[in-house]
Design an enzyme around this catalytic site. Structure first.
Site, PDB file in Angstrom:
ATOM      1  N   ASN A 152       0.891  -1.173   0.000  1.00 11.59           N
ATOM      2  CA  ASN A 152       0.000   0.000   0.000  1.00 11.59           C
ATOM      3  C   ASN A 152       0.925   1.218   0.000  1.00 11.59           C
ATOM      4  O   ASN A 152       1.502   1.581   1.019  1.00 11.59           O
ATOM      5  CB  ASN A 152      -0.885  -0.028   1.251  1.00 11.59           C
ATOM      6  CG  ASN A 152      -1.850   1.145   1.294  1.00 11.59           C
ATOM      7  OD1 ASN A 152      -1.791   2.050   0.454  1.00 11.59           O
ATOM      8  ND2 ASN A 152      -2.740   1.146   2.283  1.00 11.59           N
TER       9      ASN A 152
ATOM     10  N   LYS B 268       3.302   0.922   3.149  1.00  8.37           N
ATOM     11  CA  LYS B 268       2.973  -0.107   4.139  1.00  8.37           C
ATOM     12  C   LYS B 268       2.988  -1.439   3.401  1.00  8.37           C
ATOM     13  O   LYS B 268       2.554  -1.507   2.247  1.00  8.37           O
ATOM     14  CB  LYS B 268       1.576   0.130   4.714  1.00  8.37           C
ATOM     15  CG  LYS B 268       1.464   1.393   5.554  1.00  8.37           C
ATOM     16  CD  LYS B 268       0.061   1.468   6.163  1.00  8.37           C
ATOM     17  CE  LYS B 268      -0.266   2.857   6.622  1.00  8.37           C
ATOM     18  NZ  LYS B 268      -1.681   3.070   6.891  1.00  8.37           N
TER      19      LYS B 268
ATOM     20  N   ARG C  62      -2.619  -2.041  -3.521  1.00  6.91           N
ATOM     21  CA  ARG C  62      -3.800  -1.188  -3.436  1.00  6.91           C
ATOM     22  C   ARG C  62      -3.643  -0.110  -4.509  1.00  6.91           C
ATOM     23  O   ARG C  62      -2.636   0.601  -4.536  1.00  6.91           O
ATOM     24  CB  ARG C  62      -3.869  -0.538  -2.063  1.00  6.91           C
ATOM     25  CG  ARG C  62      -5.002   0.449  -1.952  1.00  6.91           C
ATOM     26  CD  ARG C  62      -4.928   1.201  -0.649  1.00  6.91           C
ATOM     27  NE  ARG C  62      -6.042   2.126  -0.551  1.00  6.91           N
ATOM     28  CZ  ARG C  62      -6.029   3.202   0.222  1.00  6.91           C
ATOM     29  NH1 ARG C  62      -4.971   3.478   0.951  1.00  6.91           N
ATOM     30  NH2 ARG C  62      -7.065   3.993   0.259  1.00  6.91           N
TER      31      ARG C  62
ATOM     32  N   LEU D 279     -12.704   5.999   9.248  1.00  8.05           N
ATOM     33  CA  LEU D 279     -12.152   7.290   9.671  1.00  8.05           C
ATOM     34  C   LEU D 279     -10.655   7.142   9.909  1.00  8.05           C
ATOM     35  O   LEU D 279     -10.209   6.774  10.991  1.00  8.05           O
ATOM     36  CB  LEU D 279     -12.857   7.764  10.958  1.00  8.05           C
ATOM     37  CG  LEU D 279     -14.396   7.797  10.919  1.00  8.05           C
ATOM     38  CD1 LEU D 279     -14.960   8.197  12.285  1.00  8.05           C
ATOM     39  CD2 LEU D 279     -14.901   8.747   9.836  1.00  8.05           C
ATOM     40  N   GLY D 280      -9.880   7.385   8.852  1.00  8.18           N
ATOM     41  CA  GLY D 280      -8.421   7.359   8.949  1.00  8.18           C
ATOM     42  C   GLY D 280      -7.904   8.721   8.538  1.00  8.18           C
ATOM     43  O   GLY D 280      -8.570   9.731   8.778  1.00  8.18           O
TER      44      GLY D 280
ATOM     45  N   GLY E 155      -7.595   9.578   5.395  1.00 11.95           N
ATOM     46  CA  GLY E 155      -8.756   9.785   4.523  1.00 11.95           C
ATOM     47  C   GLY E 155      -9.966   9.290   5.290  1.00 11.95           C
ATOM     48  O   GLY E 155      -9.827   8.443   6.180  1.00 11.95           O
TER      49      GLY E 155
ATOM     50  N   ARG F   3      -7.810  16.994   3.764  1.00 10.17           N
ATOM     51  CA  ARG F   3      -8.741  17.237   2.644  1.00 10.17           C
ATOM     52  C   ARG F   3     -10.021  17.877   3.159  1.00 10.17           C
ATOM     53  O   ARG F   3     -10.482  17.557   4.250  1.00 10.17           O
ATOM     54  CB  ARG F   3      -9.077  15.917   1.943  1.00 10.17           C
ATOM     55  CG  ARG F   3      -7.968  15.411   1.055  1.00 10.17           C
ATOM     56  CD  ARG F   3      -8.255  14.018   0.538  1.00 10.17           C
ATOM     57  NE  ARG F   3      -7.487  13.005   1.238  1.00 10.17           N
ATOM     58  CZ  ARG F   3      -7.666  11.693   1.140  1.00 10.17           C
ATOM     59  NH1 ARG F   3      -8.617  11.219   0.369  1.00 10.17           N
ATOM     60  NH2 ARG F   3      -6.915  10.858   1.823  1.00 10.17           N
TER      61      ARG F   3
ATOM     62  N   MET G 271      -5.258  13.397  14.013  1.00  6.67           N
ATOM     63  CA  MET G 271      -6.308  13.541  15.026  1.00  6.67           C
ATOM     64  C   MET G 271      -5.754  13.476  16.454  1.00  6.67           C
ATOM     65  O   MET G 271      -6.207  14.200  17.344  1.00  6.67           O
ATOM     66  CB  MET G 271      -7.387  12.471  14.816  1.00  6.67           C
ATOM     67  CG  MET G 271      -8.529  12.549  15.792  1.00  6.67           C
ATOM     68  SD  MET G 271      -9.396  14.156  15.743  1.00  6.67           S
ATOM     69  CE  MET G 271     -10.705  13.808  14.589  1.00  6.67           C
ATOM     70  N   ARG G 272      -4.745  12.632  16.694  1.00  5.13           N
ATOM     71  CA  ARG G 272      -4.191  12.544  18.052  1.00  5.13           C
ATOM     72  C   ARG G 272      -3.648  13.891  18.508  1.00  5.13           C
ATOM     73  O   ARG G 272      -3.840  14.294  19.653  1.00  5.13           O
ATOM     74  CB  ARG G 272      -3.058  11.511  18.104  1.00  5.13           C
ATOM     75  CG  ARG G 272      -3.545  10.124  18.436  1.00  5.13           C
ATOM     76  CD  ARG G 272      -2.435   9.128  18.272  1.00  5.13           C
ATOM     77  NE  ARG G 272      -1.965   9.116  16.881  1.00  5.13           N
ATOM     78  CZ  ARG G 272      -1.276   8.133  16.334  1.00  5.13           C
ATOM     79  NH1 ARG G 272      -0.945   7.099  17.050  1.00  5.13           N
ATOM     80  NH2 ARG G 272      -0.903   8.178  15.073  1.00  5.13           N
TER      81      ARG G 272
ATOM     82  N   GLY H 157     -11.535   5.846  13.821  1.00  4.22           N
ATOM     83  CA  GLY H 157     -12.743   5.083  14.178  1.00  4.22           C
ATOM     84  C   GLY H 157     -12.450   3.984  15.188  1.00  4.22           C
ATOM     85  O   GLY H 157     -13.247   3.713  16.092  1.00  4.22           O
ATOM     86  N   GLU H 158     -11.281   3.350  15.077  1.00  3.49           N
ATOM     87  CA  GLU H 158     -10.949   2.247  15.983  1.00  3.49           C
ATOM     88  C   GLU H 158     -10.406   2.728  17.323  1.00  3.49           C
ATOM     89  O   GLU H 158     -10.544   2.037  18.333  1.00  3.49           O
ATOM     90  CB  GLU H 158      -9.890   1.334  15.328  1.00  3.49           C
ATOM     91  CG  GLU H 158     -10.418   0.561  14.135  1.00  3.49           C
ATOM     92  CD  GLU H 158      -9.319  -0.126  13.337  1.00  3.49           C
ATOM     93  OE1 GLU H 158      -8.285  -0.497  13.927  1.00  3.49           O
ATOM     94  OE2 GLU H 158      -9.495  -0.271  12.113  1.00  3.49           O
TER      95      GLU H 158
ATOM     96  N   GLU I 254      -7.374  -4.107   5.171  1.00  2.00           N
ATOM     97  CA  GLU I 254      -7.303  -3.968   3.715  1.00  2.00           C
ATOM     98  C   GLU I 254      -6.249  -4.903   3.124  1.00  2.00           C
ATOM     99  O   GLU I 254      -6.423  -5.424   2.027  1.00  2.00           O
ATOM    100  CB  GLU I 254      -6.952  -2.513   3.363  1.00  2.00           C
ATOM    101  CG  GLU I 254      -8.068  -1.544   3.696  1.00  2.00           C
ATOM    102  CD  GLU I 254      -7.563  -0.136   3.975  1.00  2.00           C
ATOM    103  OE1 GLU I 254      -6.835   0.049   4.968  1.00  2.00           O
ATOM    104  OE2 GLU I 254      -7.897   0.768   3.207  1.00  2.00           O
TER     105      GLU I 254
END
Ligand code: ADP
Length: 411
Positions: free
Chosen positions: A9, A16, A97, A213-214, A216, A245, A288-289, A334-335, A386
């Site tokens: 990916n 990754k 990917r 929710l990552g 992206g 974005r 986000m963190r 999300g996780e 994924e």
């Protein structure tokens, strides 16, 4: 001798990867290792973890005295490491990917030079991803021309959407030229759809919205575990606010940026893809963190807007489904972010969502239900995978083909 698959990916400056054992063709795939290379184009660093997440490698990649290394050198270093740790395995194929398959590529496909050229045509539709996905394929092909490579598309899962969910309200000839809503994060949604029956049981085939929710971010409405609508559209820019974005935006803003403010197309592209979202609104970070940890009022507002947009799009997708029976959170935010989930679920109370706050806070790494027993909507956290989806697709495309030795010139 065991055959293995490598999954890639590839992003702008990082890759990754994961490797899988194919115990026998058609049987379940077992992950051997996973890792990442960061800093491609500058001072790449290779990190690898084993089956039990134990660290196996963490080092800078260097060739002579020039530490500024591109994708080709990074992949050469990765293959060198894999070859030294192959433990008698042969490499059957590499699965990638690829973010955009356009209208033409509705199934995973073995890459040929001709297919690669066609996939280049979608680069303007996914400027943050497609070129990097394809440059990984090219780098590996130049190192090992005979190694089969398979492209797996993020758009594929959404091909089942009805016409109304895919159409733009533009003149017909423009829609027919391919300007339509494709949807993305399909490999993640496909994985979640595959495990929904294990967790949601009877509701699995009902009206479900999955929130990926990552960095992206998007929502996917599923019924019968098939995509019926998505918050992302023609490009991966639409829908939710993301790390950098903007998400949904009045198209008149784009016209104004160019004709009113005199911005060039590349400048607008950079603004919308790389300088907006959490980063643009907080002025602090797209991570986000970091934003959650900040006390700055702009950081609070960035999260307020992030949550507001999810709540709005959730309502929109529930309308596409004619109701909502389950909500699933997945991917990095999300996780892991209990506070984000709490706020989204609070805003979704009108849909029948009742969060069990203790379950929400409890954490853990596996799939877990976080709604109360009486909630009309079941709420779950399900970690995505994924890489496994790509490995499974790659195995299916390659079934029956011969293996290649990790280290020989004919790899
Ligand atoms: P990608 O889309 O690149 O695969 P991920 O799915 O790994 O990204 O998600 C990355 C995002 O998840 C980042 O914004 C990161 O801050 C966020 N994230 C990861 N762990 C946490 C956490 N514990 N709390 C809040 N956000 C988190």
């Amino acid at each position: 001798m065991t055959q293995a698959l490598l999954v890639i990916n590839s992003g702008s400056s990082s890759v990754k990867f994961a490797t899988y054992d194919v115990v026998r063709p058609g049987s379940a795939l077992a992950r051997i290792a996973n890792g990442r290379i960061e800093g491609i184009g500058s001072h790449p660093r290779l990190q690898v973890w084993g089956q039990g997440n134990e660290p196996l490698e963490d080092r800078r990649i260097s060739v002579s005295n020039d530490p500024l290394l591109g994708p080709q050198e990074a992949f050469a270093a990765l293959f060198d490491w894999l070859g030294r740790h192959a433990a008698g395995r042969t490499l059957g194929a590499v699965g990638h990917r690829v973010v955009h398959g356009g209208e033409k590529f509705a199934r995973p496909v073995r890459v040929t030079p001709d297919i690669l050229a066609q996939l280049d045509g979608f680069t303007p539709l996914a400027p943050m991803h497609q070129a990097h996905n394809l440059s990984a394929i090219r780098a590996i092909a130049s190192l090992y021309p005979d190694l089969p490579q398979v492209a797996c598309f993020d758009t594929e899962f959404h091909a089942t959407q009805p016409w109304v969910a895919q159409a733009c309200a533009l003149p017909r000839q423009i829609t027919e030229a391919g300007v339509k809503r494709y949807g993305f994060h399909g490999l993640s949604y496909e994985y979640i759809a595959s495990v929904l029956p294990d967790h949601l049981r009877a509701v699995a085939n009902g009206r479900v919205v999955v929130a990926h929710l990552g960095n992206g971010a998007s929502l996917c409405a599923m019924q019968g575990r098939r995509s019926v609508a998505s918050s992302m559209g023609f490009t991966a820019l639409d829908g939710l606010m993301m790390g950098s974005r903007c998400g949904s935006l009045d198209p008149g803003v784009v016209l104004y940026l160019m004709s009113g403010l005199g911005m060039s197309v590349p400048a607008v592209e950079k603004l919308l893809y790389e300088q907006s979202g959490l980063l643009g609104v907080s002025g602090i970070s797209g991570d986000m963190r970091v934003v959650e940890a900040s006390e700055a009022p702009e950081a609070r507002q960035a999260i307020d807007l992030y949550v507001y947009r999810i709540a709005q799009h959730l309502g929109s997708l529930a309308a596409s489904l004619g109701g909502l029976q389950a909500l699933v959170f997945t991917a990095g935010i999300g996780e892991n972010s209990a506070s984000l989930r709490r706020r989204v679920c609070g805003d979704a109370a009108w849909l029948g969502v009742a969060l069990d706050e203790a379950a929400n806070q409890a954490g853990g790494s596996g799939a877990r239900c976080i709604s109360t027993a009486g909630s009309r909507v079941a709420v779950w956290v399900i970690p995505t995978n994924e890489e496994l989806m790509i490995a499974q697709h790659t195995q299916a495309v390659l079934q029956g083909r011969g293996a290649h030795d990790w280290r020989s010139g004919g790899l």
